[in-house]
Design a protein around this motif. Structure first.
Motif, mmCIF file in Angstrom:
data_model
loop_
_atom_site.group_PDB
_atom_site.id
_atom_site.type_symbol
_atom_site.label_atom_id
_atom_site.label_comp_id
_atom_site.label_asym_id
_atom_site.label_seq_id
_atom_site.Cartn_x
_atom_site.Cartn_y
_atom_site.Cartn_z
ATOM 1 N N ARG A 1 0.819 -1.221 0.000
ATOM 2 C CA ARG A 1 0.000 0.000 0.000
ATOM 3 C C ARG A 1 0.845 1.259 0.000
ATOM 4 O O ARG A 1 0.359 2.330 -0.306
ATOM 5 N N ARG A 2 2.077 1.100 0.377
ATOM 6 C CA ARG A 2 2.968 2.248 0.435
ATOM 7 C C ARG A 2 4.266 1.856 -0.265
ATOM 8 O O ARG A 2 4.808 0.787 -0.007
ATOM 9 N N PRO A 3 4.785 2.746 -1.146
ATOM 10 C CA PRO A 3 6.037 2.406 -1.813
ATOM 11 C C PRO A 3 7.163 2.256 -0.804
ATOM 12 O O PRO A 3 7.204 2.960 0.194
ATOM 13 N N GLN A 4 8.027 1.328 -1.095
ATOM 14 C CA GLN A 4 9.095 1.027 -0.158
ATOM 15 C C GLN A 4 10.254 1.981 -0.328
ATOM 16 O O GLN A 4 10.803 2.114 -1.411
ATOM 17 N N GLY A 5 10.567 2.660 0.687
ATOM 18 C CA GLY A 5 11.770 3.434 0.874
ATOM 19 C C GLY A 5 12.219 4.454 -0.133
ATOM 20 O O GLY A 5 12.793 5.427 0.265
ATOM 21 N N ASP A 6 12.010 4.295 -1.433
ATOM 22 C CA ASP A 6 12.614 5.198 -2.411
ATOM 23 C C ASP A 6 11.772 6.463 -2.548
ATOM 24 O O ASP A 6 10.928 6.572 -3.431
ATOM 25 N N ASP A 7 12.031 7.427 -1.677
ATOM 26 C CA ASP A 7 11.291 8.688 -1.711
ATOM 27 C C ASP A 7 11.662 9.508 -2.936
ATOM 28 O O ASP A 7 10.846 10.287 -3.422
ATOM 29 N N GLY A 8 12.873 9.342 -3.453
ATOM 30 C CA GLY A 8 13.282 10.070 -4.651
ATOM 31 C C GLY A 8 12.429 9.677 -5.850
ATOM 32 O O GLY A 8 12.023 10.521 -6.647
ATOM 33 N N MET A 9 12.140 8.381 -5.968
ATOM 34 C CA MET A 9 11.298 7.908 -7.066
ATOM 35 C C MET A 9 9.880 8.445 -6.915
ATOM 36 O O MET A 9 9.261 8.868 -7.888
ATOM 37 N N LEU A 10 9.380 8.454 -5.686
ATOM 38 C CA LEU A 10 8.044 8.970 -5.426
ATOM 39 C C LEU A 10 7.953 10.452 -5.784
ATOM 40 O O LEU A 10 6.990 10.885 -6.417
ATOM 41 N N GLU A 11 8.941 11.213 -5.414
ATOM 42 C CA GLU A 11 8.966 12.641 -5.752
ATOM 43 C C GLU A 11 9.039 12.842 -7.263
ATOM 44 O O GLU A 11 8.395 13.739 -7.807
ATOM 45 N N ALA A 12 9.817 12.018 -7.944
ATOM 46 C CA ALA A 12 9.913 12.121 -9.402
ATOM 47 C C ALA A 12 8.560 11.830 -10.052
ATOM 48 O O ALA A 12 8.148 12.514 -10.998
#
Length: 141
Positions: free
Chosen positions: A85-96
């Motif tokens: 339900r939540r992406p794992q750890g890679d906040d940079g990818m989420l921001e992109a």
């Protein structure tokens, strides 16, 4: 002027408050002021210790609850990652991805505005042609 300590000032202030002169002898008990015996002072001291212990227990309980809440929040976050339900750890990818979505929304909005402008221009041109036709028809008659 000489300075008066708080121990000296307070009884003087109480005397003045009760209408007594600073040099006069106080009555046995000043109304509103409780005269304490050594036993009463000991009781108050014990009560103060008990209240301080209660405050310390409450503070410890609060800190334990804050710690437990943080542990539970971490467990919920880990469970959401595990369930996908939540992406794992890679906040940079989420921001992109968020930036890409924002860019696509902006692009789509601009396309819609261009389309509206095109339709508006077309309507204005048709209205202008209609006005020109009416003008020419009036001139012919």
């Amino acid at each position: 002027g000489s300075q008066v300590s708080s121990e000296e000032w307070l009884p003087s202030a109480l005397r003045l408050d009760r209408g007594l002169r600073p040099g006069s002898s106080p009555p046995e008990a000043i109304p509103g002021i409780r005269q304490q015996s050594a036993q009463g002072k000991q009781h108050d001291l014990e009560e103060l210790r008990q209240r301080q212990a209660a405050v310390n227990r409450l503070r410890g309980d609060y800190e334990a609850r804050v710690q437990r809440s943080a542990e539970l929040q971490n467990a919920v976050n880990a469970m959401e990652v595990k369930l996908g339900r939540r992406p794992q750890g890679d906040d940079g990818m989420l921001e992109a991805l968020r930036a890409e979505v924002d860019e696509k929304i902006l692009h789509t909005t601009r396309l819609v505005m261009k389309g509206e402008d095109f339709l508006g221009r077309g309507m204005r041109q048709l209205d202008a042609k209609d006005d020109e036709i009416r003008f020419l028809e009036k001139k012919i008659q």
